[in-house]
Write a protein that holds these residues in place. Structure first.
Motif, mmCIF file in Angstrom:
data_model
loop_
_atom_site.group_PDB
_atom_site.id
_atom_site.type_symbol
_atom_site.label_atom_id
_atom_site.label_comp_id
_atom_site.label_asym_id
_atom_site.label_seq_id
_atom_site.Cartn_x
_atom_site.Cartn_y
_atom_site.Cartn_z
ATOM 1 N N UNK A 103 131.431 1.882 -37.643
ATOM 2 C CA UNK A 103 131.205 2.815 -36.535
ATOM 3 C C UNK A 103 131.956 4.126 -36.762
ATOM 4 N N UNK A 104 133.174 4.016 -37.232
ATOM 5 C CA UNK A 104 134.027 5.179 -37.510
ATOM 6 C C UNK A 104 134.881 4.832 -38.715
ATOM 7 N N UNK A 105 135.397 5.794 -39.418
ATOM 8 C CA UNK A 105 135.177 7.233 -39.305
ATOM 9 C C UNK A 105 133.832 7.613 -39.919
ATOM 10 N N UNK A 106 133.456 8.869 -39.787
ATOM 11 C CA UNK A 106 132.243 9.374 -40.424
ATOM 12 C C UNK A 106 132.457 9.313 -41.941
ATOM 13 N N UNK A 107 131.568 8.655 -42.637
ATOM 14 C CA UNK A 107 131.757 8.417 -44.069
ATOM 15 C C UNK A 107 131.001 9.388 -44.964
ATOM 16 N N UNK A 108 129.972 10.013 -44.457
ATOM 17 C CA UNK A 108 129.131 10.873 -45.286
ATOM 18 C C UNK A 108 129.928 11.901 -46.088
ATOM 19 N N UNK A 109 130.943 12.568 -45.510
ATOM 20 C CA UNK A 109 131.688 13.556 -46.303
ATOM 21 C C UNK A 109 132.458 12.965 -47.483
ATOM 22 N N UNK A 110 132.603 11.635 -47.529
ATOM 23 C CA UNK A 110 133.425 10.986 -48.553
ATOM 24 C C UNK A 110 132.607 10.197 -49.580
ATOM 25 N N UNK A 111 131.308 10.085 -49.355
ATOM 26 C CA UNK A 111 130.494 9.221 -50.213
ATOM 27 C C UNK A 111 130.453 9.693 -51.667
ATOM 28 N N UNK A 112 130.390 10.988 -51.897
ATOM 29 C CA UNK A 112 130.340 11.483 -53.274
ATOM 30 C C UNK A 112 131.627 11.149 -54.026
ATOM 31 N N UNK A 113 132.775 11.287 -53.368
ATOM 32 C CA UNK A 113 134.036 10.940 -54.033
ATOM 33 C C UNK A 113 134.100 9.449 -54.338
ATOM 34 N N UNK A 114 133.607 8.606 -53.423
ATOM 35 C CA UNK A 114 133.551 7.165 -53.685
ATOM 36 C C UNK A 114 132.659 6.897 -54.895
ATOM 37 N N UNK A 115 131.504 7.546 -54.924
ATOM 38 C CA UNK A 115 130.559 7.386 -56.026
ATOM 39 C C UNK A 115 131.207 7.790 -57.360
ATOM 40 N N UNK A 116 131.916 8.901 -57.361
ATOM 41 C CA UNK A 116 132.583 9.366 -58.580
ATOM 42 C C UNK A 116 133.680 8.396 -59.023
ATOM 43 N N UNK A 117 134.459 7.864 -58.077
ATOM 44 C CA UNK A 117 135.502 6.894 -58.420
ATOM 45 C C UNK A 117 134.902 5.642 -59.053
ATOM 46 N N UNK A 118 133.834 5.138 -58.447
ATOM 47 C CA UNK A 118 133.198 3.934 -58.969
ATOM 48 C C UNK A 118 132.568 4.202 -60.335
ATOM 49 N N UNK A 119 131.928 5.373 -60.491
ATOM 50 C CA UNK A 119 131.305 5.721 -61.773
ATOM 51 C C UNK A 119 132.357 5.796 -62.883
ATOM 52 N N UNK A 120 133.471 6.414 -62.588
ATOM 53 C CA UNK A 120 134.534 6.519 -63.592
ATOM 54 C C UNK A 120 135.076 5.147 -63.951
ATOM 55 N N UNK A 121 135.317 4.325 -62.946
ATOM 56 C CA UNK A 121 135.870 2.984 -63.185
ATOM 57 C C UNK A 121 134.911 2.120 -63.989
ATOM 58 N N UNK A 122 133.613 2.217 -63.675
ATOM 59 C CA UNK A 122 132.608 1.373 -64.325
ATOM 60 C C UNK A 122 131.994 2.015 -65.564
ATOM 61 N N UNK A 123 132.426 3.246 -65.882
ATOM 62 C CA UNK A 123 131.897 3.985 -67.029
ATOM 63 C C UNK A 123 130.379 4.129 -66.930
ATOM 64 N N UNK A 124 129.926 4.567 -65.742
ATOM 65 C CA UNK A 124 128.504 4.764 -65.475
ATOM 66 C C UNK A 124 128.245 6.196 -65.061
#
Length: 160
Positions: A103-124
């Protein structure tokens, strides 16, 4: 080409006195997720999907909450270990998709950073990682802001 699909789900209770971490991003919020590690529910659901695709159990088998070495562990570090395990078995992630339910907090402003963290960790490539956010329309424990849940699906491809 041999493919395997895995489904992951996790939910953690929101509590005071802990940081809220999703996809390795510390989010501004009045509460954080309760758990033995950093309780990054997004990363945990992804790991369970990866392990499930190869019938390797779940993250509790590899990082049990009874083992003190995992207390406060960074879930991206755990994800890196699970990724190495699937690679040693001859598999690689083709793509993954996830839905964070909060429900909270608003996540949309943070999704790209999450995506980048996961991509770096998974080498994708980041385009191989889907992260969406939705609410539970104030229904159930997530809707009452008692916790945050994540659904994840991972497609693995045989590399041998």
């Amino acid at each position: 080409m041999e493919l395997r699909i895995g489904n992951g789900y996790d939910i953690h209770r929101l509590v005071e006195g802990r940081p809220l971490i999703l996809g390795g991003v510390v989010l501004p919020h009045d509460r954080g997720l309760d758990g033995h590690s950093d309780a990054d529910v997004l990363t945990h659901a992804i790991m369970d999907a990866m392990l499930g695709a190869l019938s390797l159990g779940d993250i509790g088998h590899y990082f049990p909450p009874t083992d003190e070495q995992w207390r406060g562990a960074n879930s991206l570090t755990l994800l890196e270990q699970v990724n190495r395990l699937i690679q040693q078995k001859g598999w690689t992630i083709s793509n993954l998709d996830s839905v964070i339910v909060a429900e909270r907090p608003k996540l949309k402003p943070h999704l790209q950073e999450m995506q980048e963290n996961l991509a770096e960790t998974l080498q994708l490539d980041p385009t191989a990682i889907g992260i969406k956010a939705t609410t539970n329309e104030r229904l159930g424990p997530v809707g009452r802001e008692e916790g945050i849940a994540v659904h994840a699906v991972v497609l693995l491809a045989k590399t041998d």
